[in-house]
Design an enzyme around this catalytic site. Structure first.
Site, mmCIF file in Angstrom:
data_model
loop_
_atom_site.group_PDB
_atom_site.id
_atom_site.type_symbol
_atom_site.label_atom_id
_atom_site.label_comp_id
_atom_site.label_asym_id
_atom_site.label_seq_id
_atom_site.Cartn_x
_atom_site.Cartn_y
_atom_site.Cartn_z
ATOM 1 N N THR A 127 36.744 50.359 66.623
ATOM 2 C CA THR A 127 37.716 49.282 66.808
ATOM 3 C C THR A 127 37.788 48.782 68.248
ATOM 4 O O THR A 127 37.708 49.557 69.194
ATOM 5 C CB THR A 127 39.111 49.771 66.349
ATOM 6 N N GLY A 132 39.032 44.773 64.372
ATOM 7 C CA GLY A 132 39.479 45.960 63.652
ATOM 8 C C GLY A 132 38.884 45.914 62.251
ATOM 9 O O GLY A 132 37.814 46.461 61.994
ATOM 10 N N ARG A 284 72.433 69.550 46.853
ATOM 11 C CA ARG A 284 73.455 68.616 47.348
ATOM 12 C C ARG A 284 74.387 68.183 46.215
ATOM 13 O O ARG A 284 73.918 67.694 45.177
ATOM 14 C CB ARG A 284 72.748 67.391 47.943
ATOM 15 N N LYS A 285 75.692 68.369 46.437
ATOM 16 C CA LYS A 285 76.643 67.986 45.383
ATOM 17 C C LYS A 285 77.421 66.736 45.769
ATOM 18 O O LYS A 285 77.857 66.606 46.917
ATOM 19 C CB LYS A 285 77.633 69.118 45.152
ATOM 20 N N GLY A 357 72.074 59.833 54.117
ATOM 21 C CA GLY A 357 72.143 59.842 55.586
ATOM 22 C C GLY A 357 71.306 60.939 56.205
ATOM 23 O O GLY A 357 70.708 60.775 57.273
ATOM 24 N N GLU A 380 41.304 53.248 58.598
ATOM 25 C CA GLU A 380 40.225 53.537 57.642
ATOM 26 C C GLU A 380 40.156 52.473 56.550
ATOM 27 O O GLU A 380 39.891 52.773 55.392
ATOM 28 C CB GLU A 380 40.441 54.915 57.009
ATOM 29 N N THR A 382 42.415 48.718 55.892
ATOM 30 C CA THR A 382 43.804 48.416 55.499
ATOM 31 C C THR A 382 43.887 48.265 53.971
ATOM 32 O O THR A 382 42.860 48.128 53.293
ATOM 33 C CB THR A 382 44.271 47.086 56.134
ATOM 34 N N SER A 383 45.116 48.245 53.461
ATOM 35 C CA SER A 383 45.275 48.062 52.008
ATOM 36 C C SER A 383 44.695 46.715 51.563
ATOM 37 O O SER A 383 44.121 46.608 50.472
ATOM 38 C CB SER A 383 46.756 48.143 51.616
HETATM 39 C C1 FAD Z 1 46.799 55.576 64.729
HETATM 40 C C2 FAD Z 1 45.508 54.858 64.607
HETATM 41 C C3 FAD Z 1 44.309 55.583 64.631
HETATM 42 C C4 FAD Z 1 43.086 54.907 64.567
HETATM 43 N N1 FAD Z 1 41.907 55.611 64.687
HETATM 44 C C5 FAD Z 1 40.736 54.933 64.826
HETATM 45 C C6 FAD Z 1 39.528 55.605 65.163
HETATM 46 O O1 FAD Z 1 39.488 56.834 65.302
HETATM 47 N N2 FAD Z 1 38.399 54.872 65.348
HETATM 48 C C7 FAD Z 1 38.384 53.510 65.201
HETATM 49 O O2 FAD Z 1 37.344 52.895 65.398
HETATM 50 N N3 FAD Z 1 39.525 52.835 64.853
HETATM 51 C C8 FAD Z 1 40.690 53.507 64.688
HETATM 52 N N4 FAD Z 1 41.852 52.828 64.369
HETATM 53 C C9 FAD Z 1 41.803 51.391 64.186
HETATM 54 C C10 FAD Z 1 42.069 50.959 62.741
HETATM 55 O O3 FAD Z 1 40.990 51.296 61.926
HETATM 56 C C11 FAD Z 1 42.364 49.441 62.766
HETATM 57 O O4 FAD Z 1 43.610 49.268 63.399
HETATM 58 C C12 FAD Z 1 42.376 48.863 61.373
HETATM 59 O O5 FAD Z 1 41.064 48.822 60.855
HETATM 60 C C13 FAD Z 1 42.941 47.438 61.323
HETATM 61 O O6 FAD Z 1 42.364 46.625 62.301
HETATM 62 P P1 FAD Z 1 43.303 45.745 63.256
HETATM 63 O O7 FAD Z 1 44.322 46.664 63.828
HETATM 64 O O8 FAD Z 1 42.422 45.019 64.210
HETATM 65 O O9 FAD Z 1 44.012 44.732 62.290
HETATM 66 P P2 FAD Z 1 43.418 43.323 61.819
HETATM 67 O O10 FAD Z 1 42.028 43.484 61.339
HETATM 68 O O11 FAD Z 1 43.681 42.316 62.889
HETATM 69 O O12 FAD Z 1 44.348 43.011 60.571
HETATM 70 C C14 FAD Z 1 45.648 42.419 60.679
HETATM 71 C C15 FAD Z 1 46.133 42.143 59.253
HETATM 72 O O13 FAD Z 1 45.269 41.172 58.624
HETATM 73 C C16 FAD Z 1 44.739 41.723 57.422
HETATM 74 N N5 FAD Z 1 43.365 41.236 57.257
HETATM 75 C C17 FAD Z 1 42.370 41.239 58.179
HETATM 76 N N6 FAD Z 1 41.249 40.709 57.665
HETATM 77 C C18 FAD Z 1 41.528 40.397 56.386
HETATM 78 C C19 FAD Z 1 40.779 39.823 55.312
HETATM 79 N N7 FAD Z 1 39.492 39.494 55.441
HETATM 80 N N8 FAD Z 1 41.402 39.630 54.133
HETATM 81 C C20 FAD Z 1 42.709 39.970 53.965
HETATM 82 N N9 FAD Z 1 43.475 40.513 54.939
HETATM 83 C C21 FAD Z 1 42.889 40.723 56.128
HETATM 84 C C22 FAD Z 1 44.799 43.225 57.604
HETATM 85 O O14 FAD Z 1 44.785 43.898 56.374
HETATM 86 C C23 FAD Z 1 46.110 43.380 58.358
HETATM 87 O O15 FAD Z 1 47.179 43.341 57.461
HETATM 88 C C24 FAD Z 1 43.070 53.495 64.404
HETATM 89 C C25 FAD Z 1 44.277 52.786 64.350
HETATM 90 C C26 FAD Z 1 45.469 53.434 64.472
HETATM 91 C C27 FAD Z 1 46.734 52.635 64.474
#
Ligand code: FAD
Length: 396
Positions: A127, A132, A284-285, A357, A380, A382-383
């Site tokens: 990233t 990302g 818890r009651k 609470g 890993e 996003t959803s």
């Molecule tokens: C605690 C933590 C640990 C991490 N560890 C690692 C690591 O070890 N190594 C590493 O390389 N990375 C790591 N990451 C990075 C992580 O994988 C990215 O943050 C993630 O892939 C999302 O990328 P972004 O933050 O740039 O969000 P963006 O890609 O900018 O996304 C923003 C929003 O837009 C949505 N979106 C983007 N593109 C599309 C599309 N084509 N269609 C629909 N929706 C879309 C996304 O789902 C999200 O809701 C880590 C992140 C965190 C927060």
């Protein structure tokens, strides 16, 4: 068809559960509060053999695929932040196993884990601030200069980024070729030009380290490219000629195979919340009876239990598919990650609700699990990206 776990799996589950109960749970709140990296827990896990290459070898040799999901569910039941500190090295290890030569795996895996006396961790850096989900847009450059590679760029949000001894860094070799012009490089913390930057302060999984990694004229020997120079040249040549490399389908399959492991972590958090909320509801009651007698609370608990079971079934099925070489025709690996992530967020939120609470304050662990769970819908893949992958598998 047989859904029962083997004796070995039950033993393994018990062993990891006891470790989580004894060594992880009691210190989870401390590391959440302080955001320190849990080196003492890592050391104990290394001494016990839980933090080791052997665990991954054992998982790789298990034809059912369940070894890793079982271990991860139990460890993350203890604490997801500490769990990530213990199992984050699995990510760069998978990258080397998937794309490296056997010699590279043999040489670098031990460097990633160190020894029980002096354990080490490793990081996987993909990233960047502008890339990302959209990994094609990576700007980190790797240039060949004589016998060396010189890397420049900024990686963000890297798990173990501050403490890693070994980094696997993805960089662009030929920007004209998009993702097909990218390669992964093995870098040690002692190589010139690599250093950790900002350490992030986070909503959850606060025991795990998330840091920036900066590459400023980072020089490494030519043979540090994953898979070796010849394979990279062949790949680039094919891409320049516009031929298919098969890489993208191989990469997609690798993601499908590793996603159930991430999903198992989320199941661990959700189960912790379900168990805690159930016990609480029996004690818890209100209005003269335990809240477990109120229909609304029963509905919460029933829904939570059903969702945890659903998520685990998907995880185990996808892990079994990966181990037995089944094609992921419906992106079942992504399904397991999507479902488990969303179940973890929903179930931990319901656990807060069941405690009222007391769910909202730090005397009880459920507010932490609620915070910890959210990362699973983000990292890993996003959803939204998981849904995209599943929809593509269904429609293409
Ligand atoms: C605690 C933590 C640990 C991490 N560890 C690692 C690591 O070890 N190594 C590493 O390389 N990375 C790591 N990451 C990075 C992580 O994988 C990215 O943050 C993630 O892939 C999302 O990328 P972004 O933050 O740039 O969000 P963006 O890609 O900018 O996304 C923003 C929003 O837009 C949505 N979106 C983007 N593109 C599309 C599309 N084509 N269609 C629909 N929706 C879309 C996304 O789902 C999200 O809701 C880590 C992140 C965190 C927060």
């Amino acid at each position: 068809m047989d859904f029962s776990l083997s004796e070995e799996h039950i033993e393994l589950q018990k062993w990891v559960h006891e470790f989580a109960e004894r060594e992880i749970r009691p210190v989870a709140a401390y590391y959440d509060e302080t955001e320190e990296f849990p080196w003492p827990v890592l050391k104990k896990a290394a001494e016990a053999g839980l933090y080791s290459i052997d665990i991954y070898l054992q998982a790789h040799q298990d034809p059912t695929g369940l070894t890793l999901p079982i271990i991860l569910e139990e460890a993350f039941w203890g604490c997801a932040g500490i769990g990530l500190a213990l199992f984050g090295t699995g990510l760069p290890l998978s990258a080397v196993a998937a794309a490296g030569t056997p010699e590279q795996l043999f040489e670098w895996a031990p460097k990633m884990f160190g020894t029980p006396e002096d354990p080490k961790v490793a990081a996987f850096g993909v990233t960047e601030p502008q890339a990302g989900s959209d990994v094609r847009s990576l700007r980190t450059r790797a240039k060949r200069v004589g016998d060396e590679w010189v890397l420049n760029g900024q990686k963000v949000f890297i798990s173990n980024g501050r403490y890693a001894d070994v980094y696997v860094i993805v960089a662009t070799v030929d920007p004209e070729l998009g993702h097909r012009g990218q390669a992964s490089f093995l870098i040690t913390k002692d190589d010139p030009g690599i250093r950790p930057g900002k350490k992030e302060k986070k909503l959850g999984i606060r025991a795990s380290d998330t840091s920036e990694v900066l590459l400023e004229d980072c020089r490494i020997p030519g043979d540090r490219v994953l898979g070796g120079m010849d394979r990279l040249e062949q790949k680039l040549d094919k891409a320049r000629r516009g031929e298919s490399s098969g890489r993208s389908s191989a990469a997609l399959r690798t993601f499908e195979m590793t996603r159930p492991s991430v999903a198992a972590q989320a199941v661990g958090i959700a189960r912790a919340a379900l168990e805690f909320a159930t016990d609480y509801a029996k004690e818890r009651k209100t209005f003269g009876v335990p809240i477990s007698r109120h229909q609304s609370i029963q509905n919460h608990l029933a829904d939570m239990a059903v969702e945890v079971e659903c998520a685990r079934l998907l995880v185990h099925k996808a892990a079994w598919m990966a181990a037995s070489g089944q094609p992921f025709n419906k992106a079942e690996g992504s399904m397991s990650k999507l479902k488990a992530a969303e179940v973890a967020v929903r179930v931990t939120e319901q656990a807060v609700q069941v405690l009222g609470g007391y769910g909202y304050i730090k005397d009880f662990p459920v507010e932490k699990w609620y915070r910890d769970s959210k990362i699973y819908t983000i990292f890993e893949g996003t959803s939204e990206i998981q849904r995209m992958v599943i929809a593509r598998a269904l429609t293409e």
